[in-house]
Motif scaffolding. Structure first.
Motif, PDB file in Angstrom:
ATOM      1  N   ASP A 212       0.831  -1.204   0.000  1.00  0.00           N
ATOM      2  CA  ASP A 212       0.000   0.000   0.000  1.00  0.00           C
ATOM      3  C   ASP A 212       0.867   1.256   0.000  1.00  0.00           C
ATOM      4  O   ASP A 212       0.563   2.229  -0.699  1.00  0.00           O
ATOM      5  CB  ASP A 212      -0.936   0.014   1.220  1.00  0.00           C
ATOM      6  N   ALA A 213       1.946   1.232   0.771  1.00  0.00           N
ATOM      7  CA  ALA A 213       2.839   2.398   0.797  1.00  0.00           C
ATOM      8  C   ALA A 213       3.468   2.622  -0.580  1.00  0.00           C
ATOM      9  O   ALA A 213       3.615   3.763  -1.027  1.00  0.00           O
ATOM     10  CB  ALA A 213       3.925   2.211   1.853  1.00  0.00           C
ATOM     11  N   ALA A 214       3.816   1.539  -1.259  1.00  0.00           N
ATOM     12  CA  ALA A 214       4.395   1.672  -2.598  1.00  0.00           C
ATOM     13  C   ALA A 214       3.399   2.322  -3.552  1.00  0.00           C
ATOM     14  O   ALA A 214       3.773   3.117  -4.418  1.00  0.00           O
ATOM     15  CB  ALA A 214       4.832   0.306  -3.131  1.00  0.00           C
ATOM     16  N   VAL A 215       2.122   1.992  -3.384  1.00  0.00           N
ATOM     17  CA  VAL A 215       1.097   2.598  -4.240  1.00  0.00           C
ATOM     18  C   VAL A 215       0.879   4.056  -3.847  1.00  0.00           C
ATOM     19  O   VAL A 215       0.862   4.949  -4.698  1.00  0.00           O
ATOM     20  CB  VAL A 215      -0.223   1.796  -4.151  1.00  0.00           C
ATOM     21  N   VAL A 216       0.732   4.313  -2.549  1.00  0.00           N
ATOM     22  CA  VAL A 216       0.432   5.674  -2.098  1.00  0.00           C
ATOM     23  C   VAL A 216       1.565   6.630  -2.468  1.00  0.00           C
ATOM     24  O   VAL A 216       1.326   7.711  -3.004  1.00  0.00           O
ATOM     25  CB  VAL A 216       0.188   5.703  -0.577  1.00  0.00           C
ATOM     26  N   TYR A 217       2.804   6.234  -2.175  1.00  0.00           N
ATOM     27  CA  TYR A 217       3.922   7.158  -2.364  1.00  0.00           C
ATOM     28  C   TYR A 217       4.586   7.032  -3.732  1.00  0.00           C
ATOM     29  O   TYR A 217       5.488   7.789  -4.059  1.00  0.00           O
ATOM     30  CB  TYR A 217       4.955   6.986  -1.254  1.00  0.00           C
ATOM     31  N   GLY A 218       4.168   6.038  -4.507  1.00  0.00           N
ATOM     32  CA  GLY A 218       4.768   5.848  -5.818  1.00  0.00           C
ATOM     33  C   GLY A 218       3.752   6.045  -6.916  1.00  0.00           C
ATOM     34  O   GLY A 218       3.450   7.162  -7.304  1.00  0.00           O
ATOM     35  N   CYS A 219       3.142   4.935  -7.366  1.00  0.00           N
ATOM     36  CA  CYS A 219       2.302   5.016  -8.552  1.00  0.00           C
ATOM     37  C   CYS A 219       0.949   5.682  -8.316  1.00  0.00           C
ATOM     38  O   CYS A 219       0.441   6.394  -9.176  1.00  0.00           O
ATOM     39  CB  CYS A 219       2.114   3.628  -9.155  1.00  0.00           C
ATOM     40  N   GLY A 220       0.350   5.469  -7.145  1.00  0.00           N
ATOM     41  CA  GLY A 220      -1.029   5.914  -6.942  1.00  0.00           C
ATOM     42  C   GLY A 220      -1.200   7.419  -6.991  1.00  0.00           C
ATOM     43  O   GLY A 220      -2.207   7.932  -7.477  1.00  0.00           O
ATOM     44  N   LEU A 221      -0.198   8.135  -6.485  1.00  0.00           N
ATOM     45  CA  LEU A 221      -0.293   9.595  -6.469  1.00  0.00           C
ATOM     46  C   LEU A 221      -0.506  10.157  -7.869  1.00  0.00           C
ATOM     47  O   LEU A 221      -1.187  11.160  -8.040  1.00  0.00           O
ATOM     48  CB  LEU A 221       0.989  10.205  -5.894  1.00  0.00           C
ATOM     49  N   ARG A 222       0.098   9.519  -8.842  1.00  0.00           N
ATOM     50  CA  ARG A 222      -0.024  10.048 -10.196  1.00  0.00           C
ATOM     51  C   ARG A 222      -1.331   9.620 -10.835  1.00  0.00           C
ATOM     52  O   ARG A 222      -1.957  10.356 -11.583  1.00  0.00           O
ATOM     53  CB  ARG A 222       1.137   9.546 -11.056  1.00  0.00           C
ATOM     54  N   LEU A 300       0.171  15.735  -2.002  1.00  0.00           N
ATOM     55  CA  LEU A 300       1.035  15.214  -0.941  1.00  0.00           C
ATOM     56  C   LEU A 300       0.672  15.840   0.401  1.00  0.00           C
ATOM     57  O   LEU A 300       0.656  15.161   1.434  1.00  0.00           O
ATOM     58  CB  LEU A 300       2.506  15.484  -1.277  1.00  0.00           C
ATOM     59  N   VAL A 303      -2.456  14.066   1.544  1.00  0.00           N
ATOM     60  CA  VAL A 303      -2.182  12.727   2.066  1.00  0.00           C
ATOM     61  C   VAL A 303      -1.608  12.843   3.477  1.00  0.00           C
ATOM     62  O   VAL A 303      -2.005  12.123   4.394  1.00  0.00           O
ATOM     63  CB  VAL A 303      -1.216  11.954   1.139  1.00  0.00           C
ATOM     64  N   ALA A 310       0.467   6.830   7.652  1.00  0.00           N
ATOM     65  CA  ALA A 310       1.071   6.120   6.538  1.00  0.00           C
ATOM     66  C   ALA A 310       2.558   6.407   6.486  1.00  0.00           C
ATOM     67  O   ALA A 310       3.205   6.294   5.466  1.00  0.00           O
ATOM     68  CB  ALA A 310       0.379   6.476   5.221  1.00  0.00           C
TER      69      ALA A 310
END
Lengths: 317, 317
Positions: A212-222, A300, A303, A310
């Motif tokens: 979930d952190a990888a999604v939130v701070y990586g791909c999901g934000l975009r 950001l 979030v 998170a």
């Protein structure tokens, strides 16, 4: 003008439809056979109502314009628009939709919230299948704008159009899925990511929190701003999507997932790149980048404001 | 305290690292063999600088603390931290990393931005492989916080820890990928969604614009707050993830994607559900829902502010 909306099945999705309908000033008549369903439904609407008030209620919107009745037939009798939200079992939905169809006013529209079952099969036992559509929403239904709309073989084009008009009138963004395909569009995307995420947990590569952190701070934000294609359009630098596909395309063949990938033919590259250029509407990559950046800074901060825990990533190391 | 960061390869990713390093008050020395690379690098940093200023520059941060040198060896000679951003070809990276290793100070850390190649293979030709890590960032590198960090067989644990400390010092959230796996975590997720998106375009089901709209207005809005697992935890109603997996799990077996899914064993269900409950940290589903809703209202306003043309859905109908 206030309409009467029937909500058949009042779990998370049905309750979300009820809250959206009430917030837009409609009367809602609901039915659910589960013990305690009415209490849960009213509690779910209460929990959503604060957000809906902040977003702005329609004139006349009131929570007490909800009634729960004791049978499907009674609930749909006076409805202008009926939304079915039963469990994802084709037979059960076919039976229920036939009962709804038999008891509803002839001019009422009937929609199913199914996440992926085919409308041609769901309408199989209806006497007036021409008025049936799939209207697949996303949780929380009372806030998320997307609803995928598609008809089956026997659905009238006018019913698809009327359903889309109705959904727009309650603040949604209908996406007409033109091909009758299992899982439609959004759920296929979600399922693909979801399956890979399950594999990663299954194989012990990462925890749910890390993923979930990888999604939130990586791909999901975009993705929340520009989806997947336009995001990659910007990954290609000034060359955009076409450059990106030629440079990173070969990685599709690497064993990075448990999945199979389509052949990157020139035709497919063309369709994808042309689509992105159409979406960019003449804006330069640099201009798109600046806009994305301004958005990301505010996102950001959002979030951080709403999800300070998170910090998960830090804690796991 | 200002460090010297060497950026080897200055495409979209390398330029993003350079901008982040400069914004945090470091000296940046770059190298790229492509004609015109310096002009493009400076233009990319200029395009990012406004956003970085709004986010807040570190003391002493200046764009003119960037120099571009004529060889890999010269660029890395004085560097404390070296970030390699060459094209995703294993042999090319192996050669380049060996050259970097030979020319760098013995105490310098060396990181590769590879999206998915294995560190054990990338460090194969290095004389001091213990100081090599993968540090995989996400575009735009100067704003997105995630960086996946992993070592190869010959990497010292202290190097992984030191790289994570350095990335934290420049405002990032490092995710330690504990298993050396192709594609790491985030790219496997992105690739899964991406492949399915390509299939949808390939098969003529939807346009890139429609797919992006489905992500923006459907699944993507939620992912930017809480990722995929916690999002589904809330889809299960009060029963959370465990209920959700039991209710919707069977749909994993439906032919909704071109992909294969893992077996939903009780063990896997347990790991996924326990992970979500850990992340929820005792908060009720209702409390999580309220927070998500408040976030979504602000996020929807942000999307509307920054991307009003994503009215796309309306236009396509």
């Amino acid at each position: 003008m206030a309409k009467t909306i029937a909500i058949i099945g009042t779990g998370v999705i049905g309750a979300g439809w009820a809250a959206r309908g009430l917030a837009h000033g409609h009367d809602v008549v609901a039915w659910d056979p589960a013990p305690g369903a009415e209490d849960r439904l009213r509690a779910a609407i209460d929990n959503a109502w604060g957000a809906l008030e902040r977003q702005g209620l329609a004139e006349g919107a009131r929570r007490d314009r909800l009634v729960m009745l004791g049978s499907v037939e009674a609930a749909v009798a006076a409805a202008d628009f009926i939304q079915e939200n039963a469990p994802e079992r084709e037979e059960l939905k076919q039976d229920l939709l036939a009962r709804i169809d038999a008891a509803a006013k002839p001019e009422a529209l009937i929609a199913s919230s199914t996440s992926g079952l085919l409308p041609s099969r769901l309408q199989a036992r209806m006497q007036r299948p021409e008025r049936f559509v799939v209207g697949h929403p996303f949780n929380p239904v009372y806030l998320l704008p997307l609803v995928e709309v598609l008809g089956g073989e026997k659905t009238a084009a006018a019913s698809v159009a009327a359903a889309m008009d109705f959904y727009r009138s309650i603040g949604m963004r209908p996406l007409h899925v033109r091909t009758e395909i299992e899982g439609f569009v959004a759920d296929r995307l979600m399922e693909a990511l979801w399956r890979e995420a399950l594999w990663l947990v299954n194989d012990g590569v990462a925890t749910t929190e890390e993923i979930d952190a990888a999604v939130v701070y990586g791909c999901g934000l975009r993705w929340s701003l520009m989806g997947t294609f336009l995001t990659f359009h910007l990954a290609g630098g000034e060359g955009g999507m076409r450059h990106m596909l030629h440079q990173f395309g070969p990685a599709l063949k690497l064993p990075w997932t448990k999945l199979t990938a389509p052949e990157l033919t020139e035709d497919l590259i063309g369709r994808v790149a042309d689509g992105c250029e159409h979406q960019a509407a003449g804006r330069s990559i640099k201009a798109l980048e600046r806009r994305r950046d301004d958005f990301l800074i505010e996102l950001l901060a959002l979030v951080q404001k709403y999800w300070p825990e998170a910090e998960g990533l830090q804690g796991r190391i």
